[in-house]
Motif scaffolding. Structure first.
Motif, PDB file in Angstrom:
ATOM      1  N   TYR A  47       6.937   0.080   3.003  1.00 24.41           N
ATOM      2  CA  TYR A  47       6.275  -1.062   3.888  1.00 24.41           C
ATOM      3  C   TYR A  47       4.831  -0.807   4.174  1.00 24.41           C
ATOM      4  N   ASP A  48       4.345  -2.020   4.410  1.00 28.31           N
ATOM      5  CA  ASP A  48       2.843  -1.890   4.744  1.00 28.31           C
ATOM      6  C   ASP A  48       2.679  -0.945   6.075  1.00 28.31           C
ATOM      7  N   SER A  49       1.602  -0.483   6.475  1.00 28.55           N
ATOM      8  CA  SER A  49       1.499   0.242   7.977  1.00 28.55           C
ATOM      9  C   SER A  49       1.330  -0.974   8.820  1.00 28.55           C
ATOM     10  N   PRO A  50       1.335  -0.454  10.164  1.00 29.30           N
ATOM     11  CA  PRO A  50       1.395  -1.160  11.222  1.00 29.30           C
ATOM     12  C   PRO A  50       0.107  -2.362  11.281  1.00 29.30           C
ATOM     13  N   ASP A  51      -0.776  -1.618  10.877  1.00 27.72           N
ATOM     14  CA  ASP A  51      -2.356  -2.384  10.806  1.00 27.72           C
ATOM     15  C   ASP A  51      -2.521  -3.432   9.627  1.00 27.72           C
ATOM     16  N   ASN A  52      -1.453  -3.611   8.964  1.00 29.71           N
ATOM     17  CA  ASN A  52      -1.606  -4.383   7.730  1.00 29.71           C
ATOM     18  C   ASN A  52      -2.700  -4.202   6.683  1.00 29.71           C
ATOM     19  N   ILE A  53      -2.847  -3.065   6.255  1.00 30.05           N
ATOM     20  CA  ILE A  53      -4.101  -2.684   5.447  1.00 30.05           C
ATOM     21  C   ILE A  53      -3.441  -2.638   3.897  1.00 30.05           C
ATOM     22  N   MET A  54      -2.213  -2.713   3.680  1.00 30.75           N
ATOM     23  CA  MET A  54      -1.826  -2.260   2.184  1.00 30.75           C
ATOM     24  C   MET A  54      -1.419  -3.925   1.679  1.00 30.75           C
ATOM     25  N   ASP A  55      -1.938  -4.243   0.341  1.00 27.17           N
ATOM     26  CA  ASP A  55      -1.373  -5.297  -0.183  1.00 27.17           C
ATOM     27  C   ASP A  55      -0.427  -4.980  -1.517  1.00 27.17           C
ATOM     28  N   GLU A  56       0.020  -5.990  -1.922  1.00 30.57           N
ATOM     29  CA  GLU A  56       1.064  -5.523  -3.035  1.00 30.57           C
ATOM     30  C   GLU A  56       0.477  -4.397  -3.848  1.00 30.57           C
ATOM     31  N   ALA A  57      -0.571  -4.732  -4.402  1.00 29.61           N
ATOM     32  CA  ALA A  57      -1.114  -3.659  -5.641  1.00 29.61           C
ATOM     33  C   ALA A  57      -1.358  -2.199  -4.925  1.00 29.61           C
ATOM     34  N   MET A  58      -1.631  -2.046  -3.699  1.00 26.87           N
ATOM     35  CA  MET A  58      -1.508  -0.681  -3.231  1.00 26.87           C
ATOM     36  C   MET A  58      -0.252  -0.128  -3.175  1.00 26.87           C
ATOM     37  N   LEU A  59       0.750  -0.898  -2.517  1.00 26.05           N
ATOM     38  CA  LEU A  59       1.956  -0.578  -2.206  1.00 26.05           C
ATOM     39  C   LEU A  59       2.730  -0.175  -3.748  1.00 26.05           C
ATOM     40  N   GLN A  60       2.517  -0.857  -4.799  1.00 23.22           N
ATOM     41  CA  GLN A  60       2.680  -0.662  -6.048  1.00 23.22           C
ATOM     42  C   GLN A  60       2.168   0.702  -6.642  1.00 23.22           C
ATOM     43  N   SER A  61       0.983   0.699  -6.450  1.00 24.18           N
ATOM     44  CA  SER A  61       0.435   1.812  -6.870  1.00 24.18           C
ATOM     45  C   SER A  61       0.922   3.416  -6.377  1.00 24.18           C
ATOM     46  N   ILE A  62       1.340   3.284  -4.928  1.00 25.63           N
ATOM     47  CA  ILE A  62       1.965   4.474  -4.502  1.00 25.63           C
ATOM     48  C   ILE A  62       3.321   4.774  -4.949  1.00 25.63           C
ATOM     49  N   CYS A  63       3.968   3.380  -5.210  1.00 23.75           N
ATOM     50  CA  CYS A  63       5.492   3.490  -5.525  1.00 23.75           C
ATOM     51  C   CYS A  63       5.306   4.262  -7.170  1.00 23.75           C
TER      52      CYS A  63
END
Ligand code: AMP
Ligand code: MG
Length: 345
Positions: A47-63
């Protein structure tokens, strides 16, 4: 016992199909990806952080970093990969030398030893030859002859593993055996993936590594996670749900890997005392706790111990709860399980 409702089942079915065909799924604040990895299906939702700083590309890259890490660790711990560090170690057993190992292999062997001891050898990482003989979970499983089993049954063989912390090396005092870390590696890898996700800024997520569930924080940084428990008598259904935050839930069950012969089920959790699949009354063993590696070792060990000894063991440990299901479908749980709102369907 009632089964999961048609509506919930439909919802799960749709998500499963989406994952099957698309492999990944992005909603406005979470990213999910499933892959076959480490010998099972691994599914990661971040999930994105509570301050909404992560978009799909960032979450995908961490994944993707997490999947890479899982594969790296599998190449250390798997006894099925001939070039793994564990296979290399197995090839040296019997040579009576001091063997230097990586930090991770040292760490998992050391943790495993603790659980071999705590379960009085019910969880035993030295069963590699026995596991290979049965070959359960492959296309060619066999029921070994007593004459094949006899030389492989030796209690407390794990005590011949000597850990030398100052040199990060191990030595093996006696015997000719093989390590198999199948009962703890998924949990250990799950803990490492969670740590890596947190290091990358993730505060909410859920990882599923086969039967091992690892939750990061709370769902969408707010709610509890609802974790389903498979009904071992009807493995396509859930027997109940748990409500958890930041914990791991690990199940060992006789329905996960097995073969049938003459109406008898031969499953993959072996009793080191008999060399046969464990039949001590439990057919599903679930442990809830902070560390997935600990839960994993305990779930397997408890399966072998049987209900009375397993309940006693988990009650004696701080921070762990358990749900055991017997062959009639009866549920036996530890006193603190209510904290997780265990609800049967
Ligand atoms: P789990 O699904 O975590 O209960 O682990 C089962 C896997 O661990 C099996 O497929 C074997 O690779 C290995 N195993 C089987 N029996 C045992 C045992 N008594 N102690 C430790 N590992 C075991
Ligand atoms: Mg296990």
């Amino acid at each position: 016992m009632k089964k999961i409702s048609a509506i919930s089942f439909a919802a799960i079915f749709i998500i499963a199909l989406a994952l099957l065909y698309r492999k990944n799924l992005y909603t406005e604040n979470s990213y999910t990806e499933s892959r076959e990895a480490i010998g099972t299906v691994v599914s990661i939702t971040l999930y994105d952080s509570p301050d909404n700083i992560m978009d799909e590309a960032m979450l995908q890259s961490i994944c993707h970093k997490l999947f890479d890490e899982a594969n790296r660790l599998e190449n250390i711990f798997s006894s099925k990969i001939s070039s793994s560090e564990l296979s290399n170690l197995n090839n040296q057993i019997g040579s009576n030398v001091n063997i230097s190992v990586s930090d991770e292999l040292y760490d998992i062997l050391s943790l495993s030893t603790k659980y071999c001891q705590l379960t009085n050898g019910a969880f035993d990482i030295t069963l590699g030859n026995l596991i290979n003989l049965w070959n359960i979970g492959t296309d060619n499983p066999t029921i070994p002859k007593d004459s094949q089993l006899a030389p492989l049954i030796e209690l407390n063989r794990w005590q011949s593993l000597i850990l030398n912390q100052s040199t990060n090396s191990i030595s093996i005092t006696t015997g000719d055996f093989n390590f198999d870390l199948g009962a703890i590696a998924k949990g250990y890898i799950g803990d490492k993936l969670k740590a890596l996700a947190v290091k990358n800024g993730i505060s909410s997520g859920i990882l599923s590594l086969g039967g091992n569930i690892i939750t990061i924080g709370s769902k969408n940084n707010d709610d509890h996670w609802t974790v389903g428990l498979t009904d071992p008598l009807y493995p396509d259904s859930l027997i109940g749900t748990l409500s958890i935050k930041d914990k791991s839930v690990v199940t060992s069950g006789n329905y996960e890997r097995y073969f049938m012969e003459d109406g008898v089920r031969y499953h993959h959790i072996l009793n080191p005392n008999t060399g046969y699949p464990a039949e001590n009354g439990i057919i599903s063993s679930t442990i809830i706790g902070d560390s997935s590696a600990d839960c994993d070792a305990l779930s397997t060990g408890c399966y072998v111990l049987g209900i009375t000894n397993a309940l006693e063991l988990i009650e004696s440990l701080d921070g762990y709860e358990a749900i055991f299901i017997d062959s009639l479908g009866n549920i036996h749980s530890t006193s603190g399980v209510d904290a997780y709102k265990f609800t049967t369907n």
